[in-house]
Design a protein around this motif. Structure first.
Motif, PDB file in Angstrom:
ATOM      1  N   GLY A 156     -39.988 106.106   0.539  1.00 37.50           N
ATOM      2  CA  GLY A 156     -40.254 106.879  -0.666  1.00 37.50           C
ATOM      3  C   GLY A 156     -41.605 106.554  -1.261  1.00 37.50           C
ATOM      4  N   GLU A 157     -42.004 107.349  -2.238  1.00 38.47           N
ATOM      5  CA  GLU A 157     -43.260 107.128  -2.937  1.00 38.47           C
ATOM      6  C   GLU A 157     -43.007 107.165  -4.432  1.00 38.47           C
ATOM      7  N   GLY A 158     -43.607 106.201  -5.158  1.00 37.36           N
ATOM      8  CA  GLY A 158     -43.497 106.207  -6.611  1.00 37.36           C
ATOM      9  C   GLY A 158     -42.077 105.992  -7.087  1.00 37.36           C
ATOM     10  N   ASN A 159     -41.535 106.991  -7.762  1.00 38.74           N
ATOM     11  CA  ASN A 159     -40.233 106.910  -8.407  1.00 38.74           C
ATOM     12  C   ASN A 159     -39.328 108.007  -7.836  1.00 38.74           C
ATOM     13  N   PRO A 160     -38.134 107.659  -7.334  1.00 39.76           N
ATOM     14  CA  PRO A 160     -37.257 108.698  -6.765  1.00 39.76           C
ATOM     15  C   PRO A 160     -36.861 109.767  -7.770  1.00 39.76           C
ATOM     16  N   ILE A 161     -36.962 109.460  -9.060  1.00 43.67           N
ATOM     17  CA  ILE A 161     -36.671 110.456 -10.082  1.00 43.67           C
ATOM     18  C   ILE A 161     -37.616 111.648  -9.950  1.00 43.67           C
ATOM     19  N   PHE A 162     -38.817 111.402  -9.390  1.00 47.45           N
ATOM     20  CA  PHE A 162     -39.791 112.473  -9.223  1.00 47.45           C
ATOM     21  C   PHE A 162     -39.728 113.105  -7.841  1.00 47.45           C
ATOM     22  N   VAL A 213     -38.723 119.334 -13.604  1.00 50.39           N
ATOM     23  CA  VAL A 213     -38.155 120.322 -14.529  1.00 50.39           C
ATOM     24  C   VAL A 213     -36.796 119.840 -15.038  1.00 50.39           C
ATOM     25  N   LEU A 214     -35.977 119.330 -14.130  1.00 45.92           N
ATOM     26  CA  LEU A 214     -34.658 118.819 -14.514  1.00 45.92           C
ATOM     27  C   LEU A 214     -34.785 117.630 -15.458  1.00 45.92           C
ATOM     28  N   VAL A 215     -35.731 116.730 -15.168  1.00 43.68           N
ATOM     29  CA  VAL A 215     -35.937 115.553 -16.025  1.00 43.68           C
ATOM     30  C   VAL A 215     -36.355 115.985 -17.425  1.00 43.68           C
ATOM     31  N   VAL A 216     -37.276 116.936 -17.511  1.00 40.02           N
ATOM     32  CA  VAL A 216     -37.756 117.397 -18.821  1.00 40.02           C
ATOM     33  C   VAL A 216     -36.610 117.970 -19.644  1.00 40.02           C
ATOM     34  N   LEU A 217     -35.737 118.737 -19.009  1.00 41.27           N
ATOM     35  CA  LEU A 217     -34.619 119.352 -19.724  1.00 41.27           C
ATOM     36  C   LEU A 217     -33.675 118.313 -20.317  1.00 41.27           C
ATOM     37  N   ALA A 218     -33.572 117.156 -19.661  1.00 38.12           N
ATOM     38  CA  ALA A 218     -32.655 116.122 -20.136  1.00 38.12           C
ATOM     39  C   ALA A 218     -33.386 114.928 -20.749  1.00 38.12           C
ATOM     40  N   SER A 257     -37.029 105.672 -32.505  1.00 36.64           N
ATOM     41  CA  SER A 257     -37.521 105.094 -31.252  1.00 36.64           C
ATOM     42  C   SER A 257     -37.277 106.051 -30.079  1.00 36.64           C
ATOM     43  N   THR A 258     -36.225 106.875 -30.166  1.00 31.06           N
ATOM     44  CA  THR A 258     -35.980 107.886 -29.133  1.00 31.06           C
ATOM     45  C   THR A 258     -37.107 108.909 -29.099  1.00 31.06           C
ATOM     46  N   ARG A 259     -37.598 109.294 -30.266  1.00 30.34           N
ATOM     47  CA  ARG A 259     -38.722 110.247 -30.314  1.00 30.34           C
ATOM     48  C   ARG A 259     -39.973 109.644 -29.690  1.00 30.34           C
ATOM     49  N   ALA A 260     -40.239 108.377 -30.013  1.00 32.18           N
ATOM     50  CA  ALA A 260     -41.399 107.703 -29.422  1.00 32.18           C
ATOM     51  C   ALA A 260     -41.239 107.596 -27.911  1.00 32.18           C
ATOM     52  N   HIS A 261     -40.022 107.289 -27.474  1.00 31.17           N
ATOM     53  CA  HIS A 261     -39.723 107.140 -26.045  1.00 31.17           C
ATOM     54  C   HIS A 261     -39.857 108.484 -25.335  1.00 31.17           C
ATOM     55  N   THR A 262     -39.403 109.543 -25.967  1.00 37.78           N
ATOM     56  CA  THR A 262     -39.482 110.882 -25.373  1.00 37.78           C
ATOM     57  C   THR A 262     -40.934 111.333 -25.234  1.00 37.78           C
ATOM     58  N   ALA A 263     -41.741 111.084 -26.265  1.00 41.04           N
ATOM     59  CA  ALA A 263     -43.159 111.435 -26.197  1.00 41.04           C
ATOM     60  C   ALA A 263     -43.852 110.660 -25.083  1.00 41.04           C
ATOM     61  N   TYR A 264     -43.501 109.405 -24.941  1.00 40.86           N
ATOM     62  CA  TYR A 264     -44.051 108.533 -23.894  1.00 40.86           C
ATOM     63  C   TYR A 264     -43.687 109.064 -22.511  1.00 40.86           C
ATOM     64  N   ASN A 265     -42.415 109.370 -22.308  1.00 38.49           N
ATOM     65  CA  ASN A 265     -41.973 109.894 -21.010  1.00 38.49           C
ATOM     66  C   ASN A 265     -42.584 111.261 -20.713  1.00 38.49           C
ATOM     67  N   ALA A 266     -42.745 112.069 -21.762  1.00 39.03           N
ATOM     68  CA  ALA A 266     -43.309 113.404 -21.573  1.00 39.03           C
ATOM     69  C   ALA A 266     -44.747 113.319 -21.061  1.00 39.03           C
ATOM     70  N   LEU A 267     -45.516 112.354 -21.572  1.00 38.03           N
ATOM     71  CA  LEU A 267     -46.887 112.206 -21.098  1.00 38.03           C
ATOM     72  C   LEU A 267     -46.914 111.728 -19.649  1.00 38.03           C
ATOM     73  N   ILE A 320     -44.646 112.362 -17.354  1.00 43.00           N
ATOM     74  CA  ILE A 320     -44.258 113.492 -16.514  1.00 43.00           C
ATOM     75  C   ILE A 320     -45.403 114.496 -16.402  1.00 43.00           C
ATOM     76  N   THR A 321     -46.104 114.725 -17.507  1.00 46.96           N
ATOM     77  CA  THR A 321     -47.248 115.634 -17.477  1.00 46.96           C
ATOM     78  C   THR A 321     -48.316 115.133 -16.515  1.00 46.96           C
ATOM     79  N   THR A 322     -48.575 113.829 -16.557  1.00 46.66           N
ATOM     80  CA  THR A 322     -49.572 113.226 -15.667  1.00 46.66           C
ATOM     81  C   THR A 322     -49.147 113.369 -14.204  1.00 46.66           C
ATOM     82  N   VAL A 323     -47.869 113.079 -13.933  1.00 48.09           N
ATOM     83  CA  VAL A 323     -47.367 113.199 -12.559  1.00 48.09           C
ATOM     84  C   VAL A 323     -47.422 114.654 -12.097  1.00 48.09           C
TER      85      VAL A 323
END
Length: 215
Positions: free
Chosen positions: A82-88, A109-114, A190-200, A202-205
């Motif tokens: 595998g490469e990177g993270n299997p979530i991707f 797309v699935l990750v973003v929705l959840a 903290s969930t909002r901060a975490h979501t913004a962090y993850n969103a960036l 995912i956008t980069t990936v």
């Protein structure tokens, strides 16, 4: 490990991860799931966004240093191709085919929705109640937060580096608790901060996958 076995294992892992993502999206579409997502997304503010590049820079710097230590480069996902993270959904098995970009695209797309559900679950596990913990307990939780990501296959050194993000989320939680005195409100903050962090992330990936697809 033979290439054939590596391919079989990689596909099996992606099938399991894909199923779990679909299940998470299904939960996110329930009434409670939609309510949680709405509470998180509609209340993300600039204070949740601007620190993210700095936190990610800290994660990258720590990861680069830790990956200089050979044992910390190991991750079971890369060990099976595998490469990177299997979530991707990235794997050498699909290299050179249209699956190379299609699978990661679908997974993202699935990750973003959840995304808010994933972030909230981790915040409830690793931050909720931190106002009652000792400093040592907080440090331990931050490290546990990072290391739990090694379970999904990323290298141990990168998992440890993610503790930088965990420390940031812990700070956001404690600051919110000091202001509100509410565990629920602080966990959502903290969930909002975490979501913004993850969103960036995912956008980069996503940009990286798109770039590879056209070159």
């Amino acid at each position: 490990m033979s290439d054939r076995l590596s391919n079989v294992l990689s596909v099996a892992v992606l099938a399991v991860v894909g199923l779990r993502l679909v299940q998470a999206v299904t939960v996110s579409r329930t009434r409670d799931g939609r309510s949680l997502s709405r509470e998180v997304w509609t209340n993300i503010r600039w204070r949740h966004v601007w620190p993210v590049p700095f936190v990610l820079t800290g994660v990258v710097v720590v990861a680069v240093v830790l990956l200089m230590i050979p044992p910390l480069r190991w991750g079971w996902w890369s060990a099976i191709g595998g490469e990177g993270n299997p979530i991707f959904g990235s794997t050498n098995t699909t290299s050179g085919t249209f699956w190379e970009w299609l699978v990661p695209l679908v997974f993202m797309v699935l990750v973003v929705l959840a995304l808010p559900l994933f972030a909230n679950a981790e915040e409830r596990m690793f931050r909720a109640g931190a106002e009652r913990w000792t400093r040592g307990q907080r440090v331990l939780k931050v490290l546990q937060f990072g290391l739990i990501h090694a379970v999904i296959g990323i290298p141990i050194g990168v998992a440890l580096a993610l503790s930088v993000g965990g420390a940031y989320f812990m700070t956001v939680y404690l600051r919110a608790y000091k202001k509100t005195g509410s565990v629920l409100a602080s966990t959502f903050e903290s969930t909002r901060a975490h979501t913004a962090y993850n969103a960036l992330i995912i956008t980069t990936v996503a940009f990286a996958v798109a770039f590879d697809a056209v070159h």
